[in-house]
Design a protein around this motif. Structure first.
Motif, PDB file in Angstrom:
ATOM      1  N   LEU A   1       0.830  -1.216   0.000  1.00 57.37           N
ATOM      2  CA  LEU A   1       0.000   0.000   0.000  1.00 57.37           C
ATOM      3  C   LEU A   1       0.861   1.260   0.000  1.00 57.37           C
ATOM      4  CD1 LEU A   1      -2.895  -0.885   2.504  1.00 57.37           C
ATOM      5  CD2 LEU A   1      -2.793  -1.216   0.030  1.00 57.37           C
ATOM      6  N   VAL A   2       1.849   1.307   0.890  1.00 56.89           N
ATOM      7  CA  VAL A   2       2.673   2.523   0.959  1.00 56.89           C
ATOM      8  C   VAL A   2       3.627   2.636  -0.238  1.00 56.89           C
ATOM      9  CG1 VAL A   2       2.532   3.043   3.413  1.00 56.89           C
ATOM     10  CG2 VAL A   2       4.191   1.392   2.622  1.00 56.89           C
ATOM     11  N   VAL A   3       4.117   1.502  -0.710  1.00 54.58           N
ATOM     12  CA  VAL A   3       4.979   1.546  -1.899  1.00 54.58           C
ATOM     13  C   VAL A   3       4.181   2.111  -3.074  1.00 54.58           C
ATOM     14  CG1 VAL A   3       6.220   0.146  -3.613  1.00 54.58           C
ATOM     15  CG2 VAL A   3       6.583  -0.264  -1.168  1.00 54.58           C
ATOM     16  N   GLY A   4       2.913   1.711  -3.176  1.00 52.79           N
ATOM     17  CA  GLY A   4       2.046   2.234  -4.235  1.00 52.79           C
ATOM     18  C   GLY A   4       1.894   3.747  -4.146  1.00 52.79           C
ATOM     19  N   ILE A   5       1.682   4.252  -2.938  1.00 50.31           N
ATOM     20  CA  ILE A   5       1.540   5.700  -2.747  1.00 50.31           C
ATOM     21  C   ILE A   5       2.791   6.426  -3.242  1.00 50.31           C
ATOM     22  CG2 ILE A   5       1.455   7.557  -0.996  1.00 50.31           C
ATOM     23  CD1 ILE A   5      -0.223   5.736   0.767  1.00 50.31           C
ATOM     24  N   VAL A   6       3.946   5.937  -2.802  1.00 48.21           N
ATOM     25  CA  VAL A   6       5.205   6.618  -3.133  1.00 48.21           C
ATOM     26  C   VAL A   6       5.523   6.482  -4.626  1.00 48.21           C
ATOM     27  CG1 VAL A   6       7.706   6.624  -2.714  1.00 48.21           C
ATOM     28  CG2 VAL A   6       6.118   6.421  -0.794  1.00 48.21           C
ATOM     29  N   ALA A   7       5.308   5.297  -5.171  1.00 44.55           N
ATOM     30  CA  ALA A   7       5.607   5.078  -6.596  1.00 44.55           C
ATOM     31  C   ALA A   7       4.800   6.051  -7.461  1.00 44.55           C
ATOM     32  CB  ALA A   7       5.310   3.632  -6.980  1.00 44.55           C
ATOM     33  N   ASP A   8       3.517   6.216  -7.130  1.00 44.65           N
ATOM     34  CA  ASP A   8       2.676   7.150  -7.897  1.00 44.65           C
ATOM     35  C   ASP A   8       3.146   8.588  -7.736  1.00 44.65           C
ATOM     36  OD1 ASP A   8       1.084   5.122  -8.728  1.00 44.65           O
ATOM     37  OD2 ASP A   8      -0.540   5.496  -7.285  1.00 44.65           O
ATOM     38  N   ARG A   9       3.478   8.922  -6.490  1.00 44.92           N
ATOM     39  CA  ARG A   9       3.810  10.318  -6.195  1.00 44.92           C
ATOM     40  C   ARG A   9       5.113  10.754  -6.861  1.00 44.92           C
ATOM     41  NH1 ARG A   9       4.279  14.626  -6.335  1.00 44.92           N
ATOM     42  NH2 ARG A   9       4.092  16.319  -4.808  1.00 44.92           N
ATOM     43  N   ILE A  10       6.142   9.909  -6.796  1.00 41.86           N
ATOM     44  CA  ILE A  10       7.446  10.366  -7.306  1.00 41.86           C
ATOM     45  C   ILE A  10       7.509  10.371  -8.835  1.00 41.86           C
ATOM     46  CG2 ILE A  10       8.686   9.699  -5.211  1.00 41.86           C
ATOM     47  CD1 ILE A  10       9.839   7.315  -6.620  1.00 41.86           C
ATOM     48  N   LYS A  11       6.476   9.812  -9.481  1.00 43.07           N
ATOM     49  CA  LYS A  11       6.397   9.882 -10.944  1.00 43.07           C
ATOM     50  C   LYS A  11       5.956  11.256 -11.421  1.00 43.07           C
ATOM     51  CE  LYS A  11       4.706   5.319 -11.752  1.00 43.07           C
ATOM     52  NZ  LYS A  11       3.366   4.760 -11.689  1.00 43.07           N
ATOM     53  N   GLN A  12       5.354  12.030 -10.518  1.00 47.36           N
ATOM     54  CA  GLN A  12       4.777  13.299 -10.947  1.00 47.36           C
ATOM     55  C   GLN A  12       5.862  14.328 -11.279  1.00 47.36           C
ATOM     56  OE1 GLN A  12       1.621  14.351  -8.154  1.00 47.36           O
ATOM     57  NE2 GLN A  12       0.922  12.233  -8.219  1.00 47.36           N
ATOM     58  N   ASP A  13       5.463  15.279 -12.120  1.00 49.82           N
ATOM     59  CA  ASP A  13       6.410  16.253 -12.663  1.00 49.82           C
ATOM     60  C   ASP A  13       7.199  17.026 -11.620  1.00 49.82           C
ATOM     61  OD1 ASP A  13       6.219  15.755 -15.275  1.00 49.82           O
ATOM     62  OD2 ASP A  13       4.890  17.448 -15.778  1.00 49.82           O
ATOM     63  N   ASP A  14       6.512  17.422 -10.549  1.00 53.33           N
ATOM     64  CA  ASP A  14       7.193  18.246  -9.550  1.00 53.33           C
ATOM     65  C   ASP A  14       8.281  17.474  -8.802  1.00 53.33           C
ATOM     66  OD1 ASP A  14       5.370  16.633  -8.213  1.00 53.33           O
ATOM     67  OD2 ASP A  14       4.946  18.132  -6.677  1.00 53.33           O
ATOM     68  N   CYS A  15       8.368  16.170  -8.997  1.00 55.40           N
ATOM     69  CA  CYS A  15       9.408  15.386  -8.324  1.00 55.40           C
ATOM     70  C   CYS A  15      10.654  15.211  -9.195  1.00 55.40           C
ATOM     71  CB  CYS A  15       8.859  14.023  -7.920  1.00 55.40           C
ATOM     72  SG  CYS A  15       7.685  14.130  -6.551  1.00 55.40           S
ATOM     73  N   LYS A  16      10.620  15.781 -10.406  1.00 55.31           N
ATOM     74  CA  LYS A  16      11.759  15.610 -11.318  1.00 55.31           C
ATOM     75  C   LYS A  16      13.037  16.213 -10.741  1.00 55.31           C
ATOM     76  CE  LYS A  16       9.876  14.554 -15.786  1.00 55.31           C
ATOM     77  NZ  LYS A  16       8.625  15.189 -16.214  1.00 55.31           N
ATOM     78  N   LYS A  17      12.899  17.342 -10.033  1.00 58.82           N
ATOM     79  CA  LYS A  17      14.093  18.000  -9.487  1.00 58.82           C
ATOM     80  C   LYS A  17      14.461  17.462  -8.107  1.00 58.82           C
ATOM     81  CE  LYS A  17      11.336  21.964  -7.847  1.00 58.82           C
ATOM     82  NZ  LYS A  17       9.999  21.566  -8.267  1.00 58.82           N
ATOM     83  N   GLY A  18      13.712  16.490  -7.648  1.00 60.60           N
ATOM     84  CA  GLY A  18      14.010  15.896  -6.353  1.00 60.60           C
ATOM     85  C   GLY A  18      12.792  15.874  -5.464  1.00 60.60           C
ATOM     86  N   PHE A  19      12.952  15.278  -4.290  1.00 59.69           N
ATOM     87  CA  PHE A  19      11.847  15.179  -3.334  1.00 59.69           C
ATOM     88  C   PHE A  19      12.400  14.768  -1.982  1.00 59.69           C
ATOM     89  CE2 PHE A  19      12.203  11.293  -5.887  1.00 59.69           C
ATOM     90  CZ  PHE A  19      12.546  10.384  -4.901  1.00 59.69           C
ATOM     91  N   LEU A  20      11.561  14.888  -1.001  1.00 66.04           N
ATOM     92  CA  LEU A  20      11.947  14.548   0.368  1.00 66.04           C
ATOM     93  C   LEU A  20      10.949  13.533   0.905  1.00 66.04           C
ATOM     94  CD1 LEU A  20      13.551  15.248   2.950  1.00 66.04           C
ATOM     95  CD2 LEU A  20      11.821  16.970   3.397  1.00 66.04           C
ATOM     96  N   LEU A  21      11.446  12.360   1.274  1.00 70.50           N
ATOM     97  CA  LEU A  21      10.574  11.311   1.808  1.00 70.50           C
ATOM     98  C   LEU A  21      10.597  11.338   3.335  1.00 70.50           C
ATOM     99  CD1 LEU A  21      11.534   8.413  -0.627  1.00 70.50           C
ATOM    100  CD2 LEU A  21       9.321   9.595  -0.497  1.00 70.50           C
ATOM    101  N   ASP A  22       9.415  11.415   3.916  1.00 69.14           N
ATOM    102  CA  ASP A  22       9.270  11.497   5.372  1.00 69.14           C
ATOM    103  C   ASP A  22       8.388  10.339   5.825  1.00 69.14           C
ATOM    104  OD1 ASP A  22       8.220  12.068   7.898  1.00 69.14           O
ATOM    105  OD2 ASP A  22       7.256  13.942   7.286  1.00 69.14           O
ATOM    106  N   GLY A  23       8.982   9.390   6.540  1.00 69.20           N
ATOM    107  CA  GLY A  23       8.207   8.238   7.020  1.00 69.20           C
ATOM    108  C   GLY A  23       8.206   7.073   6.041  1.00 69.20           C
ATOM    109  N   PHE A  24       8.987   7.162   5.024  1.00 63.68           N
ATOM    110  CA  PHE A  24       9.159   6.097   4.041  1.00 63.68           C
ATOM    111  C   PHE A  24      10.591   6.122   3.544  1.00 63.68           C
ATOM    112  CE2 PHE A  24       9.434   4.273  -0.127  1.00 63.68           C
ATOM    113  CZ  PHE A  24       8.579   3.194  -0.101  1.00 63.68           C
TER     114      PHE A  24
END
Ligand code: ADP
Ligand code: ZN
Length: 207
Positions: A63-86
């Protein structure tokens, strides 16, 4: 800049994540926030997750892997992202590794006693702000005037099980990322602003 924040519940991941995301202009991805939003909206995912969260257990990896996989595919994550709790388990870390590379894993190190006091006295606002009863006595948010509340899993019994889960399932990630040469320990017993200064020194490459 792709960053993971690691640390026990109450280590201060959420507080630092907000500041880091703002400073470096990268999205803050919190699986805990995403799960709580799903519960509040009554989604299928939220229904599946709720009982685990209330007991202080981990929500199943897929379930959580699905959330993160979907989220980091989005355009605003191209320049990077910060994962909190995963990630919170080795299986989650392996799943993440198959999706993307990570630059920094910041490990917020705190005493368990400190953590219990922090979580027990924590009060939240719907706007994302959080307070501690020892330093803030009002029951409305200073930023938005919203009514403060205690998170459903911030009670003594659930905190104990969250810490147990951390020791057994999440702490092994410290060694996992150490072996990959990505882990940087930071002293989470410091104040929010002191800790943020330490983190900026690391992320700005001056360490
Ligand atoms: P904290 O770090 O203070 O425990 P979070 O908001 O990160 O708070 O998480 C709250 C709860 O949401 C966890 O106790 C767990 O049940 C669930 N959760 C959040 N992230 C994950 C994850 N990556 N894997 C499994 N469960 C998670
Ligand atoms: Zn607020």
């Amino acid at each position: 800049m792709k960053i993971i924040l690691l640390g026990a519940p109450g280590a201060g991941k959420g507080s630092q994540a907000t500041k880091i995301a703002k400073e470096y202009g990268i999205p803050h991805i919190s699986t805990g926030d995403a799960l709580r939003a799903n519960i509040a909206n009554g989604t299928q995912l939220g229904k599946k997750a709720q009982s685990y969260i209330e007991k202080g257990q981990l929500v199943p990896d897929e379930l959580v892997v699905g959330i993160v996989a979907d989220r980091i595919k989005q355009d605003d994550c191209k320049k990077g992202f910060l994962l909190d709790g995963f990630p919170r388990t080795i299986a989650q870390a392996e799943a993440l590794a198959s999706l993307t590379d990570i630059d920094y894993v910041l490990n917020l190190v705190v005493d368990f006693e400190t953590v219990k006091t922090r979580i027990g006295g924590r009060r939240m606002c719907a706007c994302g702000e959080s307070y501690h009863i020892s330093t803030y006595s009002s029951d409305v948010c200073a930023k938005c005037n919203g009514k403060l509340y205690q998170r459903a899993d911030d009670n003594e019994a659930t905190i104990a099980s969250r810490l147990e889960v951390y020791k057994n399932q999440t702490a092994p990630l410290v060694e996992f990322y150490q072996k990959l040469g990505k882990l940087i320990d930071v002293d989470g017993n410091k104040s929010i602003s002191e800790l943020f200064e330490d983190i900026k020194v690391i992320l700005n490459g001056n360490n």
